[in-house]
Design a protein around this motif. Structure first.
Motif, PDB file in Angstrom:
ATOM      1  N   PHE A   1       5.349  -8.094  -6.428  1.00 24.32           N
ATOM      2  CA  PHE A   1       5.253  -8.168  -7.875  1.00 24.32           C
ATOM      3  C   PHE A   1       6.582  -8.514  -8.543  1.00 24.32           C
ATOM      4  N   GLU A   2       6.477  -9.325  -9.589  1.00 24.91           N
ATOM      5  CA  GLU A   2       7.592  -9.625 -10.501  1.00 24.91           C
ATOM      6  C   GLU A   2       8.676 -10.499  -9.862  1.00 24.91           C
TER       7      GLU A   2
ATOM      8  N   ALA B   1      -2.457  -6.440  -1.390  1.00 29.79           N
ATOM      9  CA  ALA B   1      -1.105  -5.975  -1.726  1.00 29.79           C
ATOM     10  C   ALA B   1      -0.998  -4.530  -1.270  1.00 29.79           C
ATOM     11  N   GLU B   2      -0.146  -4.280  -0.294  1.00 32.24           N
ATOM     12  CA  GLU B   2      -0.082  -2.952   0.301  1.00 32.24           C
ATOM     13  C   GLU B   2       1.367  -2.463   0.346  1.00 32.24           C
ATOM     14  N   THR B   3       1.496  -1.138   0.451  1.00 34.78           N
ATOM     15  CA  THR B   3       2.835  -0.570   0.607  1.00 34.78           C
ATOM     16  C   THR B   3       2.999   0.104   1.970  1.00 34.78           C
ATOM     17  N   GLU B   4       1.950   0.140   2.784  1.00 39.87           N
ATOM     18  CA  GLU B   4       2.033   0.689   4.145  1.00 39.87           C
ATOM     19  C   GLU B   4       0.876   0.161   4.989  1.00 39.87           C
TER      20      GLU B   4
ATOM     21  N   VAL C   1       2.925   1.020  -7.486  1.00 37.66           N
ATOM     22  CA  VAL C   1       2.285  -0.164  -8.058  1.00 37.66           C
ATOM     23  C   VAL C   1       1.717   0.083  -9.455  1.00 37.66           C
ATOM     24  N   ARG C   2       1.086   1.238  -9.646  1.00 38.78           N
ATOM     25  CA  ARG C   2       0.367   1.514 -10.892  1.00 38.78           C
ATOM     26  C   ARG C   2       1.215   2.308 -11.876  1.00 38.78           C
ATOM     27  N   PHE C   3       0.950   2.100 -13.160  1.00 37.44           N
ATOM     28  CA  PHE C   3       1.648   2.885 -14.181  1.00 37.44           C
ATOM     29  C   PHE C   3       0.788   3.024 -15.419  1.00 37.44           C
TER      30      PHE C   3
ATOM     31  N   HIS D   1       3.225   6.200  -1.891  1.00 36.02           N
ATOM     32  CA  HIS D   1       2.557   4.978  -1.464  1.00 36.02           C
ATOM     33  C   HIS D   1       1.399   4.670  -2.395  1.00 36.02           C
ATOM     34  N   LYS D   2       1.005   3.397  -2.424  1.00 38.26           N
ATOM     35  CA  LYS D   2      -0.109   2.973  -3.257  1.00 38.26           C
ATOM     36  C   LYS D   2      -1.348   3.788  -2.902  1.00 38.26           C
TER      37      LYS D   2
ATOM     38  N   ASP E   1      -8.201  -0.669  -9.832  1.00 34.85           N
ATOM     39  CA  ASP E   1      -9.411  -0.175  -9.171  1.00 34.85           C
ATOM     40  C   ASP E   1      -9.930   1.124  -9.774  1.00 34.85           C
ATOM     41  N   TYR E   2      -9.198   1.648 -10.766  1.00 39.36           N
ATOM     42  CA  TYR E   2      -9.717   2.793 -11.524  1.00 39.36           C
ATOM     43  C   TYR E   2      -9.547   2.530 -13.016  1.00 39.36           C
TER      44      TYR E   2
ATOM     45  N   VAL F   1       4.190  -5.402  -0.568  1.00 36.88           N
ATOM     46  CA  VAL F   1       4.910  -5.469  -1.840  1.00 36.88           C
ATOM     47  C   VAL F   1       6.181  -4.628  -1.861  1.00 36.88           C
TER      48      VAL F   1
ATOM     49  N   ASN G   1      -0.633  -2.254 -13.826  1.00 37.74           N
ATOM     50  CA  ASN G   1       0.148  -2.334 -12.592  1.00 37.74           C
ATOM     51  C   ASN G   1       1.203  -3.431 -12.726  1.00 37.74           C
ATOM     52  N   ARG G   2       2.056  -3.531 -11.717  1.00 36.48           N
ATOM     53  CA  ARG G   2       3.253  -4.370 -11.808  1.00 36.48           C
ATOM     54  C   ARG G   2       3.033  -5.860 -11.576  1.00 36.48           C
TER      55      ARG G   2
ATOM     56  N   LYS H   1      -8.228   3.476  -2.544  1.00 36.94           N
ATOM     57  CA  LYS H   1      -9.555   3.875  -2.985  1.00 36.94           C
ATOM     58  C   LYS H   1     -10.406   4.044  -1.740  1.00 36.94           C
TER      59      LYS H   1
ATOM     60  N   LYS I   1     -15.196  -7.102   3.272  1.00 42.91           N
ATOM     61  CA  LYS I   1     -15.650  -7.925   2.148  1.00 42.91           C
ATOM     62  C   LYS I   1     -16.134  -9.299   2.604  1.00 42.91           C
TER      63      LYS I   1
ATOM     64  N   HIS J   1      -4.670  -2.630   6.952  1.00 40.90           N
ATOM     65  CA  HIS J   1      -5.416  -2.579   5.693  1.00 40.90           C
ATOM     66  C   HIS J   1      -5.993  -3.952   5.344  1.00 40.90           C
TER      67      HIS J   1
END
Lengths: 241, 241
Positions: free
Chosen positions: B191-192, B158-161, A35-37, A118-119, B109-110, B184, B40-41, A122, B174, B166
């Motif tokens: 994304f995209e 948005a998760e990959t696993e 996801v991140r880049f 994997h993403k 998130d960072y 995703v 990110n994407r 945090k 929250k 999650h």
């Protein structure tokens, strides 16, 4: 002659007919995870303008492009890449065929040392994380070293300080035929803009500052400055048309 | 009644009339220096689709958008931001006025712990560099904590696993009113893309998986699912028109 001047004015310049131009454009993206880049502010506008103008002036143009939101100029062959490693591979496979290589892309010079499958989650809100970044291959220097006698290699130096000094160092260290120095902090210049302010630098010490111009006009001035360097090709403006 | 059904079919749904919807969309960019950033994407397509559909259904819509290449939907008030800190500030200043907050942005998130004032130079070709990343404020959790009795807060995961696990954890931690779980990595999702595959999750344990749909249809299904939660507002589809 008068006839010649009239012809030059009325007919579009076709001085790149028969010349194969390879241009890189846009940013690269270096993934940390799916996801991140890591990337940069390059919009690709300068490289796309060079590709478009070279094609209009008669060149066969291959554009190696990172992710952009721009339309590909008509008649230009585009190769899409994402990472700096993909851009190097695409450049390697097209370089031998080109007469002129113009590296206008803003290639990431660092990439994450690890790529998470994997993403990254945090887990705690408070903890810092440490990311190790590794230098990427220098595409411009790599290709310039492989340059044949008929080939011309042009680089860009996008800088935020000591512009001409950094640019001349890069020109010499990488043995380029010309470098375009680009102070990206200047008003009307650099990333995401439609205009640019650049200085052209040659290895013999010559330099030519250009005024604030649309990127298409900067592309034309650059192509005009480069044309005499293509020694293996006929220099007449109407050659081959 | 038959008349009512005919009216419902022929007239566009205006069930969000009088509702103020605040939507976030797109990625954020976290600068390392004037040129480089972490991002990110996210293309912003999902959030823009929600803004567009809510506006069509009668809502007053404010869209807080990171950098995208999308056209702003007609009638939507847009606030442009770049970093996660700017997005938080923009959300804070608009949150009190909204009835419904939908956080569709992919907020970094960072963020780099330091931001260099000048472009970092690669002094040596071989050395790794170490980048310290610091957690950013959690915009969704922050606003959900400030929620008034009339306000509804919807998040995206948005998760990959381990998608649903999650997502449900995020929904509960929250204290959201609804969460949209988004794998995703799935074909045609994330994304995209112009389509998406999501599952809606409620705090009472209910969940509703949606099929592969265009993002505009996902937006409509989401708005229809959220509408009954807006208790302070009239529930009749034609109220206020």
């Amino acid at each position: 002659t008068i006839v010649r001047r009239v012809v030059d004015t009325l007919l579009p310049l076709r001085d790149y007919t028969g010349v194969h131009v390879l241009v890189t454009a846009g940013p690269t993206r270096e993934p940390l995870d799916p996801v991140r880049f890591l990337s940069n502010r390059s919009s690709g506008k300068m490289g796309y303008a060079i590709a478009e103008r070279a094609q209009r002036r008669g060149a066969k143009v291959t554009l190696i492009s990172g992710p952009t939101s721009l339309a590909v100029p008509p008649g230009v062959n585009v190769v899409w890449v994402e990472t700096s490693h993909e851009m190097l591979a695409a450049c390697q496979s097209h370089f031998q065929m080109c007469d002129l290589f113009i590296a206008a892309a803003a290639v990431s010079d660092y990439t994450p040392a690890q790529r998470a499958p994997h993403k990254l989650k945090k887990s705690e809100r408070d903890g810092d994380i440490v990311l190790t970044l590794r230098p990427t291959p220098d595409i411009l220097a790599t290709l310039a070293r492989q340059k044949g006698p008929h080939q011309v290699v042009v680089g860009f130096a996008a800088e935020t300080e000591n512009l001409l000094e950094h640019a001349r160092h890069k020109l010499e260290a990488k043995q380029l035929d010309l470098i375009v120095a680009n102070d990206v902090t200047q008003e009307g210049a650099g990333f995401e803009k439609d205009t640019n302010v650049v200085t052209l630098l040659w290895p013999d010490g010559r330099q030519e500052p250009l005024p604030l111009l649309p990127k298409s006009a900067v592309a034309d001035r650059l192509l005009t400055a480069v044309r005499p360097l293509l020694k293996a090709r006929p220099l007449e403006p109407d050659a081959g048309t």
